[in-house]
Design a protein around this motif. Structure first.
Motif, PDB file in Angstrom:
ATOM      1  N   THR A 189      16.475  -2.792   2.685  1.00 27.43           N
ATOM      2  CA  THR A 189      14.984  -2.032   2.502  1.00 27.43           C
ATOM      3  C   THR A 189      14.190  -2.900   1.541  1.00 27.43           C
ATOM      4  N   LEU A 190      13.125  -3.367   2.043  1.00 21.65           N
ATOM      5  CA  LEU A 190      12.133  -3.979   0.866  1.00 21.65           C
ATOM      6  C   LEU A 190      10.589  -3.581   1.074  1.00 21.65           C
ATOM      7  N   GLY A 191       9.846  -4.045   0.142  1.00 22.71           N
ATOM      8  CA  GLY A 191       8.565  -3.823   0.368  1.00 22.71           C
ATOM      9  C   GLY A 191       7.483  -4.391  -0.858  1.00 22.71           C
ATOM     10  N   ILE A 192       6.268  -4.621  -0.428  1.00 25.38           N
ATOM     11  CA  ILE A 192       5.223  -4.858  -1.547  1.00 25.38           C
ATOM     12  C   ILE A 192       4.100  -3.871  -1.702  1.00 25.38           C
ATOM     13  N   GLU A 193       3.979  -3.373  -2.861  1.00 27.17           N
ATOM     14  CA  GLU A 193       2.553  -2.560  -2.800  1.00 27.17           C
ATOM     15  C   GLU A 193       1.549  -2.882  -2.147  1.00 27.17           C
ATOM     16  N   ARG A 194       0.862  -1.739  -1.351  1.00 22.41           N
ATOM     17  CA  ARG A 194      -0.200  -1.919  -0.254  1.00 22.41           C
ATOM     18  C   ARG A 194       0.212  -2.678   0.911  1.00 22.41           C
ATOM     19  N   LEU A 195       1.423  -3.413   0.995  1.00 19.68           N
ATOM     20  CA  LEU A 195       1.513  -4.271   2.257  1.00 19.68           C
ATOM     21  C   LEU A 195       2.515  -3.620   3.071  1.00 19.68           C
ATOM     22  N   GLY A 196       3.479  -2.750   2.663  1.00 14.19           N
ATOM     23  CA  GLY A 196       4.192  -2.124   3.678  1.00 14.19           C
ATOM     24  C   GLY A 196       5.466  -2.248   3.323  1.00 14.19           C
ATOM     25  N   GLU A 197       6.657  -1.564   4.180  1.00 18.61           N
ATOM     26  CA  GLU A 197       7.955  -1.714   3.985  1.00 18.61           C
ATOM     27  C   GLU A 197       8.489  -2.218   4.996  1.00 18.61           C
ATOM     28  N   GLN A 198       9.823  -2.864   4.860  1.00 14.38           N
ATOM     29  CA  GLN A 198      10.906  -3.105   5.897  1.00 14.38           C
ATOM     30  C   GLN A 198      12.128  -2.681   5.641  1.00 14.38           C
ATOM     31  N   ARG A 199      12.856  -2.556   6.904  1.00 13.12           N
ATOM     32  CA  ARG A 199      14.258  -2.034   7.034  1.00 13.12           C
ATOM     33  C   ARG A 199      15.138  -3.071   7.778  1.00 13.12           C
ATOM     34  N   GLN A 200      16.177  -3.561   7.324  1.00 12.62           N
ATOM     35  CA  GLN A 200      17.179  -4.429   8.380  1.00 12.62           C
ATOM     36  C   GLN A 200      18.361  -4.104   8.263  1.00 12.62           C
ATOM     37  N   GLU A 201      19.274  -3.821   9.159  1.00 16.71           N
ATOM     38  CA  GLU A 201      20.591  -3.874   9.099  1.00 16.71           C
ATOM     39  C   GLU A 201      21.337  -5.214   9.613  1.00 16.71           C
TER      40      GLU A 201
END
Length: 281
Positions: free
Chosen positions: A265-277
């Motif tokens: 899981t990862l993200g950048i402030e104000r740009l959103g988040e991701q999730r990968q398996e």
């Protein structure tokens, strides 16, 4: 403005405007898609001439989140662009941006699986700020560079380090497997965000690995875009991945790698988040 797209990987996509309260408006009546033909201003022009409140509200439940723009012709990358990451790698701070490519076929949605080949041994992660180009750029100055930027996205610059560093040839070999470039969920226009000081993070199975900020970038966005335009013509829709903060698996002691079943899981402030398996082929 903020934009998203929904739809199957190989089917048509629904382009959406993300309102301040998170409401998603279907842009299909105004534009066919978010991509090279619309990133240069046609998208904003269409919105300025329309009553957004009359656009259909989209319910995202059960829909695949697609990348926020269509597949780019080119995916460019900047290596060792964070001072603290260069220190982690034990390498000197570059005097000029280090440039390389990822294959366009790496491009995928922010929550699509990370594909694991039986030949992989050192699969690694990199949270990065992505620049999306709005119109052709050739030999432009830093002062005009932002006129060629459509917006910003979250990118996971996935790498197979054994292929990248231990096999003959260029870095592209370890950067170009399918799904090695999750992008999104949103494309955020430059007027919405100050990309010079955004927090960025990445977890593996809930454990914080990367915790950094765009403030430690060695070369900022205008410098990167202007510099690249000296050597190549950037095209509308091109994606530039701008480097990663410390905390990659290759920089740890002992080193740590992704294996099937692990969740990133990862993200950048104000740009959103991701999730990968991580998923075996």
């Amino acid at each position: 403005m903020k934009f998203m797209r929904f739809g199957d990987r190989y089917g048509s996509k629904v382009p959406c405007l993300v309102e301040a309260d998170g409401t998603l408006r279907d842009l299909s009546p105004l534009v066919a898609d978010i991509g090279p033909a619309t990133l240069g201003g046609a998208l904003q022009d269409a919105l300025s001439d329309s009553d957004i409140a009359h656009l259909k509200v989209i319910n995202p439940d059960g829909r695949r989140v697609a990348p926020p723009m269509s597949e780019p012709r080119n995916i460019w990358c900047v290596g060792l662009n964070f001072s603290d990451h260069a220190a982690e790698a034990g390498l000197p701070v570059p005097k000029e941006p280090i440039l390389f490519n990822k294959a366009a076929g790496t491009f995928c949605g922010p929550n699509d699986p990370l594909l694991y080949s039986p030949e992989m041994t050192k699969l690694d992660w990199e949270v990065e700020l992505g620049i999306v180009i709005s119109k052709p750029a050739l030999r432009i100055t830093k002062e005009t560079a932002m006129d060629h930027v459509a917006g910003f996205v979250v990118v996971n610059d996935v790498s197979e380090r054994a292929w990248q560093m231990e096999r003959e040839g260029q870095w592209v070999k370890g950067k170009s497997f399918p799904n090695f470039c999750p992008v999104g969920p949103m494309l955020v226009t430059p007027d919405e965000v100050d990309v010079g000081n955004l927090s960025m993070w990445l977890d593996v199975d809930g454990e914080r690995m990367q915790d950094g900020s765009t403030s430690t970038m060695i070369f900022d966005v205008p410098t990167i875009v202007s510099y690249m335009s000296e050597f190549t013509q950037l095209e509308a829709g091109d994606l530039i991945c701008t480097g990663t903060p410390p905390g990659v698996g290759a920089g740890m002691n002992p080193q740590r790698w992704l294996t099937p079943g692990k969740v990133v899981t990862l993200g950048i402030e104000r740009l959103g988040e991701q999730r990968q398996e991580v998923t075996p082929l």
